[in-house]
Design an enzyme around this catalytic site. Structure first.
Site: not given
Ligand code: G3P
Length: 217
Positions: A83
């Site tokens: 990634k």
């Molecule tokens: O896949 C990316 C994710 O982990 C981010 O999620 O909820 O931290 O915006 P969030």
């Protein structure tokens, strides 16, 4: 549509994997922190549970550093997907790693033009962050729809991986638009099975069945 689990919690990933719900996994530095483990140990263990791509994120911000970290992460297991962030160095690393035969997931995507750049760099996956777009009062699903259309216009092979998924409705909307993959936190993935009428219906069937006095096996 493929289901990835957005987590570095090995116990949760194993449980969901046993239910047949896991086509891959995405991790990031915040999820590694939450797991309490080392990125090497956690990534190796997840890769031993899940056969599909397991995204492990570089933290270097320069091309050489990204390539060094990608070599280390890629050495942990064959199904590690590297990634990289949506920066010019990240895109350059994406192109080089893809040429080496490694799958790359370009993360932190917040615009259709960024997704276009990732596809041109040969990314296996683009990760638009739906929830974080919604957080600033814009529409994360509109972004997914724009990327879907652009990729279809030009037959790009890059898969649209809807990320930053916060609700079951995000999953439904991403599926309706045609995202190739949705990466979902374990609790949200488990919530997909829930419906009050399912619980109510099952209770009623079981109550009637008890009255029959029968046994099936
Ligand atoms: O896949 C990316 C994710 O982990 C981010 O999620 O909820 O931290 O915006 P969030």
């Amino acid at each position: 549509m493929k289901f990835f689990v957005d987590s570095a919690d090995v116990k949760e990933i194993r449980e969901l994997s046993e239910l047949g719900l896991v086509d891959g996994v995405t991790t990031n530095p915040s999820l590694i922190l939450k797991s309490g483990g080392s990125i090497a140990d956690v990534t190796r263990e997840i890769c031993s549970i899940v056969a599909g791509p397991v995204s492990a994120e570089v933290v270097a911000t320069d091309y050489d550093g990204m390539m060094r970290e990608a070599a280390f992460l890629g050495g942990l297991a064959d199904n590690v997907c590297i990634k990289v962030p949506m920066t010019f160095d990240g895109l350059k690393a994406c192109r080089a790693l893809t040429a080496q035969g490694r799958k790359v997931n370009v993360t932190l995507c917040f615009s259709a033009n960024q997704a276009l750049l990732a596809a041109k760099a040969g990314a296996a996956f683009i990760s638009p962050f739906i929830g974080r777009v919604d957080d600033i009062g814009l529409d994360g699903m509109e972004l997914i729809a724009e990327i879907r259309q652009i990729y279809d216009n030009y037959d790009f092979g890059t898969e649209v991986l809807a990320a930053s998924v916060r609700t079951v409705n995000h999953v439904k909307q991403a599926a309706l638009i045609g995202a190739d993959v949705v990466t979902v936190p374990p609790a949200t993935l488990k919530a997909l099975v829930k419906h009050p009428l399912t619980d109510k219906g099952l209770d009623a069937f079981l109550a009637d069945w008890a009255k029959t006095g029968q046994k099936i096996a």
